[in-house]
Design a protein around this motif. Structure first.
Motif, short mmCIF file in Angstrom:
data_model
loop_
_atom_site.label_atom_id
_atom_site.label_comp_id
_atom_site.label_asym_id
_atom_site.label_seq_id
_atom_site.Cartn_x
_atom_site.Cartn_y
_atom_site.Cartn_z
N ASP A 83 -3.44 1.04 4.97
CA ASP A 83 -3.29 2.04 4.10
C ASP A 83 -2.75 1.24 2.58
O ASP A 83 -2.56 0.01 2.80
N ALA A 88 3.07 2.62 1.38
CA ALA A 88 4.01 2.68 2.30
C ALA A 88 5.42 2.92 1.85
O ALA A 88 5.77 2.63 0.73
N THR A 100 1.26 5.49 10.28
CA THR A 100 1.76 4.77 10.81
C THR A 100 3.46 4.83 10.78
O THR A 100 3.92 5.00 9.67
N ILE A 116 9.30 1.42 8.49
CA ILE A 116 8.23 1.32 7.62
C ILE A 116 7.21 2.70 8.09
O ILE A 116 7.06 2.92 9.43
N LYS A 117 6.92 3.47 7.09
CA LYS A 117 6.26 4.45 7.29
C LYS A 117 4.87 4.54 6.35
O LYS A 117 5.13 4.27 5.19
N THR A 118 3.42 4.80 6.87
CA THR A 118 2.45 5.06 6.05
C THR A 118 2.11 6.67 6.63
O THR A 118 2.74 7.24 7.31
N ASN A 139 -1.47 -5.44 9.99
CA ASN A 139 -2.15 -4.69 8.92
C ASN A 139 -2.01 -3.16 8.88
O ASN A 139 -2.11 -2.38 10.09
N LEU A 140 -1.27 -2.62 7.86
CA LEU A 140 -1.01 -1.14 7.95
C LEU A 140 -2.03 -0.24 7.70
O LEU A 140 -1.92 0.92 7.83
N ASN A 199 -5.64 -2.79 1.52
CA ASN A 199 -4.88 -2.32 2.62
C ASN A 199 -3.54 -3.38 2.58
O ASN A 199 -3.54 -4.39 2.02
N MET A 258 1.93 -6.30 6.31
CA MET A 258 3.38 -6.45 6.33
C MET A 258 3.49 -7.78 7.17
O MET A 258 3.05 -8.09 8.07
#
Length: 187
Positions: A127, A130, A110, A105-107, A124-125, A86, A89
């Protein structure tokens, strides 16, 4: 009938994946050069950039050390790490953006946007990939800079976001080497 529903569902899934994939920089062999960190491309002024990273990395705005990035910059940093990690960030606490500038910021699940004086936060994203997009309208003024660590944390490693960001804080605050816009995280 069930097979028809399955095929229809599969077609929708493929369409969604294709739509999401278009938000990332494309790696074209004629325009992008292979580098030690993945792929990258910038125009001669550093205004339109695309970077691809396959490991834990700290990202920096252009001209980080003097705090004045170029106006009308558009950069995308793609982080794509092992599937069993994971991304965590870690955002520089005194992140300062000029008027009209922003970091997104894209996942897959998110989307986080920082603009102006919005207070950044670590996260914590959840994923393993990103896309970080930076755009600026005006690079004027002093102390306009930002940095963001993207750390691969194995899904079986149950450490807090605070602990992970504290581990890289000294490396992040030291800034990049010269005019670089990234630094790989040292273990």
């Amino acid at each position: 009938m069930n097979m028809l529903r399955f095929c229809g569902s599969l077609a929708v899934l493929v369409a969604v994946i294709a739509a999401v994939a278009n938000t990332y920089c494309e790696k074209r062999s004629t325009q992008y050069e292979r580098s030690t960190h993945g792929w990258d491309k910038c125009d001669e002024n550093g205004l339109a950039c695309c970077y691809y990273f396959n490991g834990s990395v700290i990202l920096y705005s252009h001209n980080y050390h003097n705090g004045t990035y170029n106006p009308n910059t558009h950069c995308e940093y793609i982080i794509d790490i092992d599937w069993d990690c994971n991304l965590v960030m870690c955002v520089e606490i005194d992140m300062s953006l000029a008027q009209g500038s922003g970091v997104m910021i894209k996942t897959m699940d998110t989307s986080i946007t920082y603009k102006g004086t919005k207070t950044p936060f670590n996260a914590n994203l959840n994923d393993n990939s990103a896309s970080v997009m930076f755009t600026s309208e005006d690079g004027g003024g002093e102390d306009n800079k930002w940095s963001m660590g993207m750390v691969c944390v194995p899904k079986t490693d149950y450490r807090s976001v605070c602990e992970i960001c504290e581990d890289i804080a000294d490396q992040q605050l030291a800034g990049p080497e010269g005019d670089e816009v990234f630094k790989f995280i040292e273990d």
